[in-house]
Design an enzyme around this catalytic site. Structure first.
Site, mmCIF file in Angstrom:
data_model
loop_
_atom_site.group_PDB
_atom_site.id
_atom_site.type_symbol
_atom_site.label_atom_id
_atom_site.label_comp_id
_atom_site.label_asym_id
_atom_site.label_seq_id
_atom_site.Cartn_x
_atom_site.Cartn_y
_atom_site.Cartn_z
ATOM 1 N N GLY A 245 -41.594 -43.272 65.360
ATOM 2 C CA GLY A 245 -41.337 -41.919 64.854
ATOM 3 C C GLY A 245 -42.478 -41.431 63.979
ATOM 4 C CG MET A 246 -43.379 -43.289 60.188
ATOM 5 S SD MET A 246 -43.221 -41.889 59.076
ATOM 6 C CE MET A 246 -42.399 -42.668 57.669
ATOM 7 C CG HIS B 236 -62.274 -48.913 71.980
ATOM 8 N ND1 HIS B 236 -61.944 -49.287 73.259
ATOM 9 C CD2 HIS B 236 -63.210 -49.792 71.550
ATOM 10 C CE1 HIS B 236 -62.657 -50.375 73.603
ATOM 11 N NE2 HIS B 236 -63.426 -50.698 72.579
ATOM 12 C CB CYS C 33 -40.422 -45.404 60.377
ATOM 13 S SG CYS C 33 -41.125 -45.337 62.033
ATOM 14 N N GLY C 34 -38.949 -47.857 60.844
ATOM 15 C CA GLY C 34 -38.376 -49.064 61.427
ATOM 16 C C GLY C 34 -39.242 -49.637 62.531
ATOM 17 C CB THR C 35 -39.961 -48.570 65.850
ATOM 18 O OG1 THR C 35 -39.991 -47.130 65.705
ATOM 19 C CG2 THR C 35 -38.534 -49.031 66.122
ATOM 20 C CG ASP D 164 -38.025 -44.654 57.692
ATOM 21 O OD1 ASP D 164 -38.454 -45.796 57.460
ATOM 22 O OD2 ASP D 164 -37.463 -44.347 58.770
ATOM 23 C CG HIS D 165 -33.983 -45.560 55.468
ATOM 24 N ND1 HIS D 165 -34.319 -44.334 56.009
ATOM 25 C CD2 HIS D 165 -33.217 -46.187 56.405
ATOM 26 C CE1 HIS D 165 -33.764 -44.219 57.207
ATOM 27 N NE2 HIS D 165 -33.109 -45.336 57.470
ATOM 28 N NE ARG E 245 -67.220 -47.618 76.487
ATOM 29 C CZ ARG E 245 -67.510 -48.689 75.735
ATOM 30 N NH1 ARG E 245 -68.647 -48.716 75.061
ATOM 31 N NH2 ARG E 245 -66.681 -49.703 75.648
ATOM 32 C CG HIS E 246 -65.443 -45.855 72.073
ATOM 33 N ND1 HIS E 246 -64.598 -46.118 73.125
ATOM 34 C CD2 HIS E 246 -66.188 -46.978 71.897
ATOM 35 C CE1 HIS E 246 -64.806 -47.350 73.564
ATOM 36 N NE2 HIS E 246 -65.766 -47.894 72.831
HETATM 37 C C1 RB5 Z 1 -34.391 -45.184 61.093
HETATM 38 O O1 RB5 Z 1 -33.170 -45.744 61.377
HETATM 39 C C2 RB5 Z 1 -35.342 -45.358 62.283
HETATM 40 O O2 RB5 Z 1 -34.938 -44.575 63.346
HETATM 41 C C3 RB5 Z 1 -36.759 -45.019 61.876
HETATM 42 O O3 RB5 Z 1 -37.133 -45.825 60.821
HETATM 43 C C4 RB5 Z 1 -37.831 -45.202 62.922
HETATM 44 O O4 RB5 Z 1 -37.747 -46.467 63.511
HETATM 45 C C5 RB5 Z 1 -37.997 -44.133 63.897
HETATM 46 O O5 RB5 Z 1 -38.919 -44.156 64.733
#
Ligand code: RB5
Length: 153
Positions: free
Chosen positions: A70-71, A98, A65-67, A8-9, A132-133
């Site tokens: 979400g992806m 694993h 994505c940012g973190t 994403d952005h 096992r995995h």
């Molecule tokens: C976008 O602001 C942020 O929520 C997204 O990139 C991501 O971190 C979601 O999990």
């Protein structure tokens, strides 16, 4: 090996850097967007990459994505997808050994480009250990079949 990538952005800048890195490593990459820093919704991109992996059209996927959270949540809704959110070299290596992870999720706002490149390299080079995995992954596949998840081959 062919890898589909998407962001994403918030992950765009890191995706661009890792696309260059994949080219340096001579790995065939399919960029499914996004293509600018304009705001987009991460599920829309995650679906494109996860579908390619679930259908066996590419061996691996990379989602940023940012973190990375979400992806990974979206990608793991697809049968046959094992998306791993990795922040360091250990999680990258073990997710392959694993979990036979076939999608790597990264947080573009959380890790630097140098570390992200190393995580990607380790993740691409590490083999699944099987044994096992494999038995445990078969149990996940059985759960998916029971739940009738989307994207079955
Ligand atoms: C976008 O602001 C942020 O929520 C997204 O990139 C991501 O971190 C979601 O999990």
């Amino acid at each position: 090996m062919k890898i589909a990538l998407g962001s994403d952005h918030a992950g765009f800048e890191l995706k661009e850097d890792l696309r260059s890195y994949l080219a340096e490593m001579k790995i065939d990459a399919l960029d499914l967007g996004t293509y600018s820093e304009d705001s987009v919704d991460y599920p829309d991109v995650a679906v494109k990459v996860a579908e390619k992996v679930a259908r066996g059209e590419v061996e691996r996927g990379l989602l940023i994505c940012g973190t990375g959270i979400g992806m990974s949540i979206v990608a793991n809704r697809f049968a046959g997808v094992r998306a791993a959110l990795c922040h360091d070299l250990s999680t990258a290596r073990i997710s392959r050994e694993h979990n036979n992870a076939n999608i790597l999720a990264l947080g573009g706002r959380l890790i630097g480009k140098g570390l992200a490149r190393e995580i990607l390299r380790v993740w691409l080079e590490t083999e699944f250990q099987g044994g096992r995995h494999e038995r445990r992954l078969n149990k996940i596949a059985a759960l998916e079949a029971k739940a009738g998840k989307r994207g079955k081959k």
